[in-house]
Write a protein that holds these residues in place. Structure first.
Motif, PDB file in Angstrom:
ATOM      1  N   LEU A 136     -23.813   5.380 -30.189  1.00 32.72           N
ATOM      2  CA  LEU A 136     -23.355   5.333 -31.580  1.00 32.72           C
ATOM      3  C   LEU A 136     -23.005   3.890 -31.908  1.00 32.72           C
ATOM      4  CD1 LEU A 136     -20.771   8.283 -31.535  1.00 32.72           C
ATOM      5  CD2 LEU A 136     -23.063   8.344 -32.530  1.00 32.72           C
ATOM      6  N   ASN A 137     -23.383   3.439 -33.108  1.00 34.52           N
ATOM      7  CA  ASN A 137     -23.018   2.077 -33.473  1.00 34.52           C
ATOM      8  C   ASN A 137     -21.500   1.974 -33.647  1.00 34.52           C
ATOM      9  OD1 ASN A 137     -22.158   2.351 -36.292  1.00 34.52           O
ATOM     10  ND2 ASN A 137     -24.297   2.794 -36.747  1.00 34.52           N
ATOM     11  N   PRO A 138     -20.951   0.768 -33.586  1.00 36.13           N
ATOM     12  CA  PRO A 138     -19.496   0.605 -33.617  1.00 36.13           C
ATOM     13  C   PRO A 138     -18.806   1.290 -34.793  1.00 36.13           C
ATOM     14  CG  PRO A 138     -20.506  -1.442 -32.968  1.00 36.13           C
ATOM     15  CD  PRO A 138     -21.628  -0.512 -33.360  1.00 36.13           C
ATOM     16  N   LYS A 139     -19.384   1.244 -35.958  1.00 36.55           N
ATOM     17  CA  LYS A 139     -18.763   1.879 -37.128  1.00 36.55           C
ATOM     18  C   LYS A 139     -18.649   3.390 -36.932  1.00 36.55           C
ATOM     19  CE  LYS A 139     -17.060   1.503 -41.241  1.00 36.55           C
ATOM     20  NZ  LYS A 139     -15.681   1.098 -41.322  1.00 36.55           N
ATOM     21  N   ARG A 140     -19.669   4.006 -36.378  1.00 32.94           N
ATOM     22  CA  ARG A 140     -19.657   5.457 -36.160  1.00 32.94           C
ATOM     23  C   ARG A 140     -18.762   5.858 -34.991  1.00 32.94           C
ATOM     24  NH1 ARG A 140     -24.734   8.178 -35.618  1.00 32.94           N
ATOM     25  NH2 ARG A 140     -23.485  10.014 -35.995  1.00 32.94           N
TER      26      ARG A 140
END
Length: 120
Positions: free
Chosen positions: A64-68
């Motif tokens: 998952l990307n950092p924002k998610r």
């Protein structure tokens, strides 16, 4: 050694790295559980779409990307894994600090490479 692993951000799409990781983890005989946005099954691993209270998780491997990732911080810490692997594209210094505060090891690496080079 069997290291029970949670693949967070799992996909049923064979071209996705999370999918490849599930297959490779199973090939290396690691107990594997998975969480993703869509239900499915890959290599006899059910992809859950609701968070579970998994027990005895050794490793969480992130896709998952950092924002998610933000919405899962508390969940991941609550599972008390021995380590969290930040695969390429998931690097997150803010989360590293939270893991350190909770005495959870983390590694910025590629799960597929770690498995292939016997460093998992």
């Amino acid at each position: 050694m069997n290291k029970k692993t949670l693949v967070l951000g799992a996909s049923t799409k064979p071209e996705r790295y999370s999918n490849m990781a599930i297959r490779k983890l199973r090939n290396y005989k690691h107990d594997t559980v998975a969480f993703g946005m869509r239900e499915g099954e890959e290599h006899c691993v059910v992809i859950d779409t609701e968070l579970q209270d998994y027990k005895y998780i050794d490793t969480i491997t992130l896709y998952l990307n950092p924002k998610r990732q933000e919405q899962y911080y508390n969940y991941i810490v609550s599972l008390n894994p021995k380590r969290v692997i930040f695969n390429p594209g998931t690097e997150n210094p803010e989360f590293y600090n939270l893991l350190k505060e909770n005495n959870i090891e983390f590694e910025v690496a590629c799960t597929l490479v770690l498995l292939s080079t016997n460093q998992y």
